[in-house]
Design an enzyme around this catalytic site. Structure first.
Site, PDB file in Angstrom:
ATOM      1  CD  GLU A 167      -2.524  -3.891  -0.447  1.00 24.87           C
ATOM      2  OE1 GLU A 167      -1.935  -3.073   0.292  1.00 24.87           O
ATOM      3  OE2 GLU A 167      -2.608  -5.104  -0.153  1.00 24.87           O
ATOM      4  CG  HIS A 187      -3.395  -0.750   3.925  1.00 23.97           C
ATOM      5  ND1 HIS A 187      -3.441  -0.870   5.301  1.00 23.97           N
ATOM      6  CD2 HIS A 187      -3.117  -2.001   3.462  1.00 23.97           C
ATOM      7  CE1 HIS A 187      -3.212  -2.120   5.645  1.00 23.97           C
ATOM      8  NE2 HIS A 187      -3.009  -2.833   4.549  1.00 23.97           N
ATOM      9  CD  GLU A 199       0.184  -1.069   3.278  1.00 23.81           C
ATOM     10  OE1 GLU A 199       0.436  -1.024   4.499  1.00 23.81           O
ATOM     11  OE2 GLU A 199       0.237  -2.119   2.615  1.00 23.81           O
ATOM     12  CG  ASN A 200       4.646   0.961  -1.479  1.00 18.69           C
ATOM     13  OD1 ASN A 200       5.231   0.546  -0.496  1.00 18.69           O
ATOM     14  ND2 ASN A 200       4.486   0.238  -2.577  1.00 18.69           N
ATOM     15  CD  GLU A 216      -1.698  -5.253   6.682  1.00 18.07           C
ATOM     16  OE1 GLU A 216      -2.764  -5.467   6.059  1.00 18.07           O
ATOM     17  OE2 GLU A 216      -0.729  -4.672   6.164  1.00 18.07           O
TER      18      GLU A 216
END
Length: 898
Positions: free
Chosen positions: A315, A318, A281-282, A337
């Protein structure tokens, strides 16, 4: 690799960082045979640390770094050389760089050389299929540059990437693009990206490659227009639309359900072939395993389409639960998470069938997470200690963590949970926090006390909830008594575990299947027929009044808590619940309980050497389900699915692999023979619709194909010529991978050798250039329970499409064999165990994360008979003695043997 024993890290030893990094400025020079990383860190002493005594020196600054060649260090514009810290020197070890700051605010400049082109561990910066990409969670950034590589150090990042413009025309990093242009060298170019939101280093991302993209836009609830791009290799650009549609659905859903709006000007996804995880998930630049992005009817199954939709959502979600608010330390991993899995499950439930989604989630949890809870790697949702954090990306942290969040949702209700999440985001935006901070926001927003509830974060193991009943006809009262206990887990004796808060959603049914109003003693007259009981004591009784006849309880509706529930239902009662319970999940679960009882009878008969005789009530019950056309077809498909061998092993005291396999195969044959007419009717009707209807990735179509395909898998057991012809026709003429792959699987598991061989050859020829489809070809064969499984797998490892260097290939072939083909993997001679141990030793040398994850089947050695125990334990001991082990593998093996 290490020759010394890796050290244990403990939650109790956590200390805030001595220094903080306010700004991170990175410049990457990417070349074919090395890369240079220039880092400038704007730093200061952490004001939360204790003040220094008058005249005391500042503490040394120790930065994390591994596999780096240090070229230069400059502290506050002064060049340092290796030596005495007090004399403008630095100290270097294999995993750290230490310098001595002379003021509370300063800059540190370093230049290092790294080698992405030889990075087979796929952590840090590495090269995949000619593309540079990163994976920094959990501790990969220290393989890029010297840094405080911990999640509670959050910084803004400005990143410049330069590379050959012909080989790497696309240069990406986190945030918004602020500048780009040609380099002085005419063959190179550069791009600068700025991320204005503070983030820890694990969320850093970089991609450079020859990529194509599809582009779209999304207008947020505040009317901001966001550019959306999905980057892939050119040949995959036609397989991205489903992921783009899933992204836009996710963004809208997060606004509507959680009030969370996206914050940057651009959101990007990049698909990478070699990736240890599903996705990452950058911030603003999500990097995905290509299997979690690429989906088209001809090459991806319905399950793959749903997986892509779920992972894209996970993602994206996030961005708030993990990025804007992140975890203080890795022990808090479930903060991001568990919460995000809960969110993506809610999204998938809204996009598809909520009941079927819940069934699938719980079936997976019971089979795999419950096994983890009962094994040597059992740990709490928030563990107390670890050696290697990569080993704690577990089902306990993710799936059980999501169940813990789900219980909070159940206890507070939809509105109360939203109030709590709003307060959590408002209070902690831009911070690195703990699971306790999350629970505190839920408490404060709703005026409740969750002190006892927090035991779910600290106590390991799956609680057992035994329920008994009593009915007083004269007083018209009905009582349920709950007794909870939790077994011993590593480091936590069962007799020292305190009672949990267990929310039990339930209802009561009368003899006609109608639901009764639920009124406890002391309450006003009841109107609700379903309610949640909070079981908070080791033993606790609830008494309902005004109950005119003996009722039948429907307990743990929707699987309202991750516990092992036992209630003395007889088989007729289970059949009654299958027909009448208003809770779809419990209708399915009653069928599963009935199936388990029938299968356990067959297992006992096999062990005694008796002829196998099956209880006809299961056949009758499933015939009723199969012929009821009012039911959701996806639900019917789930109810027709017998409990898997892995689940039957999990619920056994001592697992008899041979008896379990024989019993389940016999039951499948009996169902196929007795239900063949109804199965054939359903199959033909649905297959005809499939032929007439273009493929659509939508829940109604998923449901139709699911029932069609499970019907075909049963029908193939009959061996009838018309079924073989139907399977071949479906394989040859299907316009989608769901139908084609199922047809291939039933042929592969059939005795029709010529047809099987032809189908495998045709499939491989058609899809030899599609790596992800070939992974499915590998898995179908690895999972075949026919004799000779290990020999087939070994032969497939020589296939040109297989390589040990690609995690997807390892999972598709070796993981499928060891994790799904249980009758062959657990061969009595131990050959499956030797095979897996050999591969773990090999993988340990170049990809420790994947090596440790393949170990799971061996870690459960105590579950089996004494002969298999000895064989499995011997292989673990052989791995331990094989030479230097990575911390990843050492931790799993040593704990398994402890």
């Amino acid at each position: 690799m290490r020759t010394d024993q890796p050290k244990m890290i403990y939650l109790k030893d956590y200390q805030a960082p001595e220094y903080l990094i306010d700004e991170t400025h990175l410049t990457f020079e990417l070349f074919d045979d090395h890369s240079l990383v220039h880092a400038q860190l704007v730093m200061r002493r952490n004001p939360d640390r204790a003040a220094l005594a008058q005249g005391a020196a500042l503490p040394p600054l120790e930065l994390d770094g591994q596999q780096l060649e240090l070229l230069s260090v400059k502290l506050a514009d002064v060049d340092l050389s290796e030596g005495d810290l007090s004399q403008n020197g630095y100290q270097l070890t294999s995993d750290s760089l230490t310098v001595q700051p002379t003021s509370e605010t300063f800059t540190l400049d370093t230049t290092v050389k790294i080698h992405p082109e030889t990075n087979t561990a796929l952590e840090g910066l590495y090269k995949s299929s000619g593309m540079f990409c990163t994976q920094c969670e959990a501790e990969g950034f220290r393989k890029i540059t010297y840094y405080l590589d911990r999640p509670d150090v959050m910084s803004t990042f400005t990143t410049t990437v330069s590379a050959n413009k012909q080989a790497f025309p696309i240069l990406l990093s986190n945030g918004n693009l602020i500048a780009a242009g040609p380099s002085d060298d005419s063959q190179r170019h550069w791009a600068t990206w700025e991320d204005p939101f503070k983030k820890p280093a694990y969320l850093f991302a970089l991609v450079a490659g020859d990529l194509w993209c599809i582009e779209d836009t999304f207008t947020t609830m505040s009317q901001r227009k966001v550019t959306l791009r999905i980057f892939v290799e050119p040949e995959n650009v036609d397989k991205c639309q489903h992921a783009m549609d899933s992204l836009k659905k996710s963004m809208r859903w997060d606004e509507e359900v959680y009030g969370r709006e996206y914050d940057l000007d651009i959101f990007m996804i990049v698909a990478v072939n070699d990736f240890n995880m599903g996705a990452m998930e950058n911030k603003g630049l999500n990097i995905f395993n290509s299997s979690a992005v690429l989906a088209r009817a001809e090459t991806a199954t319905d399950a793959a389409h749903q997986r892509v939709e779920a992972i894209v959502a996970h993602e994206y979600f996030h961005n708030w639960t993990g990025n804007r608010v992140t975890c203080r330390d890795w022990f808090q991993l479930s903060l991001k998470e568990g919460f995000t899995v809960f969110r993506d499950s809610g999204f998938s439930a809204d996009m598809n069938s909520a009941t079927v989604k819940r069934i699938q989630d719980v079936a997976y949890l019971r089979t795999h997470q419950f096994a983890e809870d009962a094994g040597p790697m059992a740990h709490a949702v928030r563990p107390d200690s670890f050696i290697e954090i990569s080993n704690f990306y577990t089902l306990t942290v993710y799936e059980k963590g999501a169940e813990v969040v789900g219980m909070i949702h159940t206890l507070l209700g939809v509105e109360g949970f939203r109030k709590g999440s709003d307060l959590f985001f408002e209070r902690h935006d831009g911070q690195a926090v703990t699971c306790d901070d999350f629970v505190k926001a839920m408490e404060d927003a709703n005026g409740v006390d969750f002190t006892q509830f927090k035991r779910w974060y600290s106590q390991a193991g799956t609680p057992r909830l035994a329920v008994s009943e009593s009915y007083d006809a004269a007083a018209k009262t009905y009582s349920l008594t709950f007794r909870q206990s939790t077994p011993t887990t590593p480091g936590q004796p069962g007799d020292q575990k305190l009672p949990f808060v267990i929310p039990v959603a339930m209802g009561l049914l009368d003899a006609q299947g109608q639901e009764l109003p639920l009124r406890l003693q002391g309450e006003a007259p009841a109107v609700n027929t379903s309610r949640v009981l909070s079981v908070i004591e080791a033993e606790q009784t609830f008494t309902f009044i005004d109950i005119a006849e003996q009722p039948l309880p429907s307990l743990l509706r929707g699987f309202s808590a991750p516990v092992k529930l036992s209630f003395p239902y007889n088989r007729d009662q289970l059949m009654f619940l299958m027909q009448h319970d208003s809770d779809g999940f419990n209708r399915w679960d009653a069928g599963q309980q009935l199936s388990v009882q029938v299968l356990q009878d067959l297992i006992a008969q096999h062990q005694k050497g008796e002829p196998l005789v099956m209880d006809q009530r299961l056949i009758t019950a499933l015939h009723t389900v199969l012929t009821d056309e009012s039911l959701d077809q996806a639900m019917v498909a789930e109810m027709l699915s017998l409990p898997g061998e892995a689940y039957l092993i999990e619920i056994s005291e001592v697992a008899d692999v041979d008896a379990i396999h024989a019993a389940r195969e016999f039951a499948r044959q009996q169902l196929a023979d007795n239900l063949s007419d109804a199965l054939w009717q359903r199959y033909q009707a649905n297959r005809e619709l499939s032929k007439q209807t273009p493929y659509v990735a939508a829940s109604e179509h998923f449901a139709r194909r699911a029932l069609q395909n499970i019907a075909l898998s049963y029908l193939m057991q009959t061996g009838k010529p018309e079924v073989l012809a139907a399977a071949i026709d479906q394989f040859d003429t299907a316009d989608n991978m769901t139908e084609r792959l199922t047809a291939l699987a039933v042929l592969v598991n059939s005795p029709f050798e010529a047809e099987k061989a032809k189908a495998l050859e045709v499939f491989a020829e058609n899809f030899k250039d599609n790596a992800l489809v070939m992974d499915q070809w590998f898995s179908v064969q690895a999972g075949s329970t026919l004799p000779g499984g290990l020999e087939r797998v070994k032969a497939l490892m020589q296939h040109p499409a297989f390589t040990m260097k690609n995690p997807n290939k390892v999972r598709a072939l070796i993981g499928a064999f060891a994790g799904q083909n249980l009758i062959n993997f657990h061969a009595a001679d131990g050959s499956g165990y030797r095979f897996l141990a050999d591969l773990v030793i090999e993988l340990n040398g170049f990809n420790p994360q994947i090596a440790s994850r393949q170990l799971a089947p061996l870690t459960r050695w105590r579950k089996y008979d004494s002969a298999r125990q000895a064989l499995m334990k011997a292989e673990l001991e052989r791995i331990l003695a094989s030479g230097p082990l990575s911390p990843d593998v050492y931790e799993v093996v040593s704990k398994s043997l402890a």
